[in-house]
Design an enzyme around this catalytic site. Structure first.
Site, PDB file in Angstrom:
ATOM      1  CB  SER A 128       4.324  -2.011   5.327  1.00 53.69           C
ATOM      2  OG  SER A 128       5.097  -2.809   6.674  1.00 53.69           O
ATOM      3  CG  HIS A 151       7.508  -7.217   7.006  1.00 48.81           C
ATOM      4  ND1 HIS A 151       5.892  -6.728   6.948  1.00 48.81           N
ATOM      5  CD2 HIS A 151       6.315  -5.636   8.684  1.00 48.81           C
ATOM      6  CE1 HIS A 151       4.620  -6.316   6.559  1.00 48.81           C
ATOM      7  NE2 HIS A 151       5.032  -5.395   7.324  1.00 48.81           N
TER       8      HIS A 151
END
Length: 242
Positions: A128, A151
């Site tokens: 992330s 993501h």
């Protein structure tokens, strides 16, 4: 509204330490445990090892049972390392689930702006918002067994279902994409494809890259281990002294 870019962290099974346990440690042990940082002066050069672990904590304080990296600890250390006449280089070790987007980007910007040689090494996971921190170093490594999750940004808390909120999310995601693509070899188009992939994660969108794939995609420079990262850092320090 709290913007995060993280994957769920495992709960810490160990209770908090007592004052007696903390007082029984040496100052060096307390420094490592409290800040996740160590200055090593036993090798060819003096290098500072800094760890980014657990969840990156922003303005909101996370549960004491969570492993966290606090930006108010990391930022002063980076500034001190940049100004120190004794520290020759910085080694950043990442094993993070992500966390607060703005805190993570702040750390990444400081690392990218350092004049001293910086090498990063992803162990376990650099997920992330840990991705921008990993690529912020001049040279990056990832262990073959490590992985990186890409993501879109997420939000915890209340969100208004209005166009302005979605526009804010889009601009936040663009800030991350711009930073990553500026400091790595991956293109913005490919990064967005990986972030919006709907075919891999069962309950989410995104992509998990293992060490080899992270290098092939251009996110990370090299597959390697600790000795590889230290050797590269020494070579960069040698070059900076010429």
């Amino acid at each position: 509204m709290h913007i995060t870019n993280s994957i769920p962290a495992e709960e810490n099974p160990f209770p908090e330490e007592t004052d007696e346990e903390q007082n029984g440690r040496s100052p060096l042990e307390n420094t490592i445990l409290d800040t996740g940082s160590l200055i090593s002066d036993n090798g060819k050069y003096v290098i500072q090892c800094m760890t980014i672990i657990g969840q990156i904590e922003g303005h909101d304080i996370l549960s004491p049972r969570n492993k966290t990296t606090k930006y108010e600890h990391i930022i002063p250390q980076l500034i001190a390392a940049e100004q120190s006449t004794e520290i020759d280089g910085l080694l950043v070790i990442l094993h993070t689930a992500g966390g607060d987007v703005e805190a993570g980007l702040a750390i990444a910007e400081l690392i990218a702006g350092m004049s001293k040689p910086v090498v990063s090494l992803v162990l376990g996971g650099g997920h992330s918002i840990g991705v921008p921190i990993a690529v912020a170093a001049r040279c990056s490594f990832i262990a073959r067994s490590a992985s990186m999750t890409i993501h879109p940004v997420r939000m915890s808390g209340t969100m208004l279902g209005v166009p302005q909120a979605f526009d804010y999310f889009q601009r936040m995601q663009q800030r991350i994409t711009d930073f990553v693509t500026t400091h790595s070899r991956i293109t913005a188009e490919r990064y967005n494809q990986l972030a919006l992939n709907t075919d891999e994660l069962v309950m989410d969108v995104g992509t998990i890259l293992d060490g080899k794939a992270a290098v092939q995609e251009g996110l990370i420079h090299h597959l390697g281990t600790l000795s590889d990262a230290v050797h590269q850092l020494y070579q960069m320090i040698d070059a900076s002294h010429e």
